[in-house]
Design a protein around this motif. Structure first.
Motif, PDB file in Angstrom:
ATOM      1  N   GLY A 122       0.818  -1.206   0.000  1.00  0.00           N
ATOM      2  CA  GLY A 122       0.000   0.000   0.000  1.00  0.00           C
ATOM      3  C   GLY A 122       0.849   1.251   0.000  1.00  0.00           C
ATOM      4  O   GLY A 122       0.884   1.991   0.983  1.00  0.00           O
ATOM      5  N   ARG A 124       2.516   4.966  -1.906  1.00  0.00           N
ATOM      6  CA  ARG A 124       1.954   6.201  -2.463  1.00  0.00           C
ATOM      7  C   ARG A 124       1.343   5.950  -3.833  1.00  0.00           C
ATOM      8  O   ARG A 124       0.321   6.555  -4.187  1.00  0.00           O
ATOM      9  CB  ARG A 124       3.034   7.280  -2.552  1.00  0.00           C
ATOM     10  N   THR A 126      -0.322   3.562  -4.830  1.00  0.00           N
ATOM     11  CA  THR A 126      -1.652   2.948  -4.697  1.00  0.00           C
ATOM     12  C   THR A 126      -2.599   3.789  -3.843  1.00  0.00           C
ATOM     13  O   THR A 126      -3.630   3.293  -3.394  1.00  0.00           O
ATOM     14  CB  THR A 126      -1.539   1.559  -4.048  1.00  0.00           C
ATOM     15  N   GLY A 127      -2.224   5.073  -3.639  1.00  0.00           N
ATOM     16  CA  GLY A 127      -3.053   5.887  -2.750  1.00  0.00           C
ATOM     17  C   GLY A 127      -2.928   5.416  -1.324  1.00  0.00           C
ATOM     18  O   GLY A 127      -3.878   5.503  -0.548  1.00  0.00           O
ATOM     19  N   TYR A 128      -1.734   4.919  -0.977  1.00  0.00           N
ATOM     20  CA  TYR A 128      -1.454   4.365   0.355  1.00  0.00           C
ATOM     21  C   TYR A 128      -2.410   3.231   0.700  1.00  0.00           C
ATOM     22  O   TYR A 128      -2.833   3.051   1.846  1.00  0.00           O
ATOM     23  CB  TYR A 128      -1.493   5.477   1.418  1.00  0.00           C
ATOM     24  N   GLY A 129      -2.726   2.445  -0.314  1.00  0.00           N
ATOM     25  CA  GLY A 129      -3.560   1.266  -0.121  1.00  0.00           C
ATOM     26  C   GLY A 129      -5.019   1.486  -0.442  1.00  0.00           C
ATOM     27  O   GLY A 129      -5.771   0.522  -0.636  1.00  0.00           O
ATOM     28  N   ARG A 130      -5.436   2.738  -0.541  1.00  0.00           N
ATOM     29  CA  ARG A 130      -6.857   3.021  -0.780  1.00  0.00           C
ATOM     30  C   ARG A 130      -7.291   2.506  -2.154  1.00  0.00           C
ATOM     31  O   ARG A 130      -8.436   2.062  -2.328  1.00  0.00           O
ATOM     32  CB  ARG A 130      -7.103   4.528  -0.674  1.00  0.00           C
ATOM     33  N   ASN A 131      -6.379   2.580  -3.121  1.00  0.00           N
ATOM     34  CA  ASN A 131      -6.691   2.126  -4.482  1.00  0.00           C
ATOM     35  C   ASN A 131      -5.872   0.895  -4.849  1.00  0.00           C
ATOM     36  O   ASN A 131      -5.543   0.695  -6.022  1.00  0.00           O
ATOM     37  CB  ASN A 131      -6.408   3.251  -5.490  1.00  0.00           C
ATOM     38  N   LEU A 132      -5.539   0.088  -3.876  1.00  0.00           N
ATOM     39  CA  LEU A 132      -4.611  -1.015  -4.082  1.00  0.00           C
ATOM     40  C   LEU A 132      -5.067  -1.980  -5.170  1.00  0.00           C
ATOM     41  O   LEU A 132      -4.316  -2.276  -6.105  1.00  0.00           O
ATOM     42  CB  LEU A 132      -4.396  -1.779  -2.770  1.00  0.00           C
ATOM     43  N   TYR A 135      -5.082  -0.386  -8.658  1.00  0.00           N
ATOM     44  CA  TYR A 135      -3.726  -0.123  -9.146  1.00  0.00           C
ATOM     45  C   TYR A 135      -3.040  -1.413  -9.575  1.00  0.00           C
ATOM     46  O   TYR A 135      -2.451  -1.479 -10.664  1.00  0.00           O
ATOM     47  CB  TYR A 135      -2.905   0.573  -8.054  1.00  0.00           C
TER      48      TYR A 135
END
Length: 263
Positions: A122, A124, A126-132, A135
């Motif tokens: 997760g 940067r 991937t949006g710090y995992g938010r969009n894992l 992505y």
């Protein structure tokens, strides 16, 4: 996920970048405010760390315009490459690719399994995992992947390197290429010109774009005429020194022509 520079290179739109070797976000931001397609931040010959790359990438992303961040990593090392691309940059340039195997290793480093070996986290990117999940499902093949041709081995294997699926572009490293050929900085030497032409012609034959760097802006026109598909023009430290030298010369000329200088 879009990558404007990758698309521009692949579409033959002749994108323009500049070279960054000063590890500070202000330098990246100032250049990103200009009408540039991309910046190449150099980690190979500088002390720039992944943390600094992250700050510089944020500065580029925050600047108005559509400039991308590309990083020249120190070596074809999957661990170092992973730490850079997890930051969320547009692509990487990798020095001294000498064989198809090395080119394939590079591509594998940039892709998640089962196509590659990139670890999942997760970050940067991937949006710090938010969009894992999104992505990971779309990242493979999305990163600009540039292989530098700057050794005798690379010259011998240029076609095989270009034909590796996932290599988006080749890049002639003029300083190292001339050095490895035993003619450092002899840009007009026939053997050097032949080597450069070989890479350009191979790019045309394999439909893989070829770029290069010119630090001397007076050489931009001739470099374009050589047939390169994209260009990195100028280097931050060189341009800063040349600008300061012009200021010194202008001041000295002003003093010498001033009536006050005659007193």
């Amino acid at each position: 996920m879009t990558n404007r520079t990758k698309e521009a290179i692949e579409s033959g739109n002749h994108p323009l970048g500049t070279w960054i070797s000063i590890g500070h976000s202000t330098v990246a931001e100032v250049n990103a405010r200009l009408d540039l397609d991309f910046l190449v931040i150099d980690m190979e010959h500088t002390t720039i760390s992944p943390r600094t790359i992250e700050d510089m990438a944020r500065a580029v992303d925050a600047a108005p315009g559509e400039t991308d961040t590309v990083v020249r990593v120190p070596w074809n090392d999957p661990v170092r490459i992973k730490r850079v691309i997890d930051i969320g940059v547009a692509g990487v340039m990798v020095p001294m690719i000498g064989s198809a195997k090395e080119a394939q290793d590079l591509v594998d480093s940039l892709r998640y399994p089962p196509e590659g070996i990139r670890g999942i986290a997760g970050s940067r990117a991937t949006g710090y995992g938010r969009n894992l999940e999104e992505y990971v499902n779309t990242a493979n093949g999305s990163l600009l992947t540039i292989a530098q041709i700057e050794t005798e081995e690379g010259l011998e294997n240029t076609e095989e390197i270009a034909e590796v699926d996932g290599i988006d572009a080749l890049f002639v490293g003029p300083a190292d290429l001339s050095g490895t050929l035993g003619m450092f900085a002899e840009w007009d030497r026939e053997e050097f010109q032949d080597a450069v032409e070989h890479v350009i012609e191979t790019g045309r034959e394999t439909d893989v774009p070829v770029g290069t760097l010119t630090v001397d802006l007076d050489d931009v026109e001739s470099t374009v005429r050589d047939g390169f598909d994209f260009l990195i023009a100028g280097k931050d430290t060189t341009q800063m020194m040349e600008s300061t030298e012009r200021a010194i010369e202008t001041y000295e000329n002003a003093l010498s022509s001033s009536p006050a200088s005659e007193l």
